[in-house]
Design an enzyme around this catalytic site. Sequence first.
Site, PDB file in Angstrom:
ATOM      1  N   ASP A   1       0.824  -1.194   0.000  1.00 41.66           N
ATOM      2  CA  ASP A   1       0.000   0.000   0.000  1.00 41.66           C
ATOM      3  C   ASP A   1       0.869   1.259   0.000  1.00 41.66           C
ATOM      4  O   ASP A   1       1.878   1.335   0.716  1.00 41.66           O
ATOM      5  CB  ASP A   1      -0.905  -0.012   1.238  1.00 41.66           C
ATOM      6  CG  ASP A   1      -1.912   1.103   1.260  1.00 41.66           C
ATOM      7  OD1 ASP A   1      -2.720   1.182   0.324  1.00 41.66           O
ATOM      8  OD2 ASP A   1      -1.898   1.890   2.230  1.00 41.66           O
TER       9      ASP A   1
ATOM     10  N   GLU B   1      14.476 -15.748   0.372  1.00 42.14           N
ATOM     11  CA  GLU B   1      14.779 -16.802   1.333  1.00 42.14           C
ATOM     12  C   GLU B   1      13.958 -18.064   1.079  1.00 42.14           C
ATOM     13  O   GLU B   1      14.287 -19.139   1.597  1.00 42.14           O
ATOM     14  CB  GLU B   1      14.497 -16.315   2.764  1.00 42.14           C
ATOM     15  CG  GLU B   1      15.440 -15.228   3.255  1.00 42.14           C
ATOM     16  CD  GLU B   1      15.013 -14.653   4.599  1.00 42.14           C
ATOM     17  OE1 GLU B   1      15.692 -13.741   5.086  1.00 42.14           O
ATOM     18  OE2 GLU B   1      13.987 -15.114   5.146  1.00 42.14           O
TER      19      GLU B   1
END
Length: 565
Positions: A218, A268
């Site tokens: 956002d 990751e």
Amino acid sequence: MSTDTLNALVPPGASTTDRDWWRQAVVYQVYPRSFADGNGDGIGDLTGLRSRVPYLTELGIDAVWLSPFYPSALADGGYDVADYRDVDPRIGTLEDFDGLVAALHAEGIRLIVDIVPNHSSDQHPWFQEALASPRGSAARERYIFRDGKGEDGELPPADWPSTFGGPGWTRVADGQWYLHTFAKEQPDWNWDNPEVREDFLTTLRFWADRGVDGFRVDVAQLLVKDLPAELPSWDELQAMDADHGTHPLQDRDELQDVYAQWREVFEEYDTPRVAVAEAHVSTPERRARYASSASLGQAFNFDLMWADFDASSFRSVVEADLEQSARTGSSSTWVLSNHDATRHATRYGLPPAADTGRKAGTAWMLEGAPRAGVDLQLGTRRARAATLFLLGLPGSAYLYQGEELGLHEVGDIPADARQDPAFLRCVETQEWSHDGLGRDGCRVPLPWTSEGPSFGFGTGSAHLPQPAWFAQYSVEAEQADPGSTLSLYRRALRLRHKLQTSETLEWLETGHEDVLRFRRPNGWEIVTNFGTEPVALPTGQFVLASDPIEDQLPGATTVWLRSES
């Protein structure tokens, strides 16, 4: 077209471990409080959403983007987050969330969740701690507090307005002021604070570990700010350069250091997590920074959403965005409606924004009742044509819940039933800085059935009033009608997989300034008549049209063809 013929054109789905799945994906935005109510309290929830997974599967989407579902006082529709690592009890539990992830993944549908990093709720524990702590404390350093001006600090630190109207600074009990770019219940985080940065990394891992595939960020351009001791005035801010990463409040170059850390977290995971930035920036070059592989990877292009239904406008937007995407290595993003804009079926039934002074993406010029001044039939016809044009483009498409039903904006919501702070602040301040009607009209709960107290949304009344005309737009009414907008979306989304074998297109001459035609490398062609008069239909194998056609292509119509060669 028969079901057998349709199925023959659609290849099997992509692997769930495909790290580039997002480049050509169709992502369906769910505004959870208005999608489906599973417990009858009038508010949509995760149980209701999970019950509709078969509907989403049949629709043919690749991913769901879930708007905020976190604990919230709902000062801004859930974008005031009180706890970033939990579920609002009115919407469900973490266990419900895990069940939703499992249900979506079982159908090959991925999940993107909203992350709101510019501001929290004023009910967030860290903000409550800040209010209880003295000036200059570590707790206050997580937010942006300043002493006021005037003899006793009774004036705000600067004359900046809030996006929703009224002042952008609010005073607390001990006399200090805090910054809120949006509602006063949404204090801005201080992104110079290492605790804030680390806590958001924890949040990203929390949801990624629960199976979330990506994040919609956002107001991604606002996080990092450079606030000197003597703050500039609003007029001074407005005159400052916003094109080169040096503006004090937005799109600063050092913001990319934040997103580089986020990228490290995404990488990751065996299938790297993805992100798309809502970044309202000044140039395509600035937007491209958010879409780079070292940053979030993708950024919304809202230019089609702000464009009138016009051939020249659509072509210039597409050309500019594809060129920029090629330079950055990202994919293009296409969107016509979302939770912040008037639904495109309504916009396209209005006189052009360019001719009226109306704010693009809104219907505010209709003085309180959007449907009263809308050519509903024309708006619907243009919306269907624009959708087929968009779905034929290379890149990813973002759909907003209910657009597949052809829903129009709900304009006649009583003032005392409206919830959007963009409306409430305007009424309070008489500063019509946003859309005077607010955004509630596109957030009204969906109609699933043609009857019932909330048209199948739940067992009781919905949290925003639904109009009687929703009955004809319900899923129940449309799913058995081969000519309905829902049927069109289902056919188009199934066929689109065949289209998306590359990320390029070739424009073809049409001889008509109101007609656009482009070819994809696999021989598919998309032709849209943006005008009012019919034109000759190009040769080719008919695949799909936005409305019935015979030997000519009518105005406000798109057709998909296969080259005969």
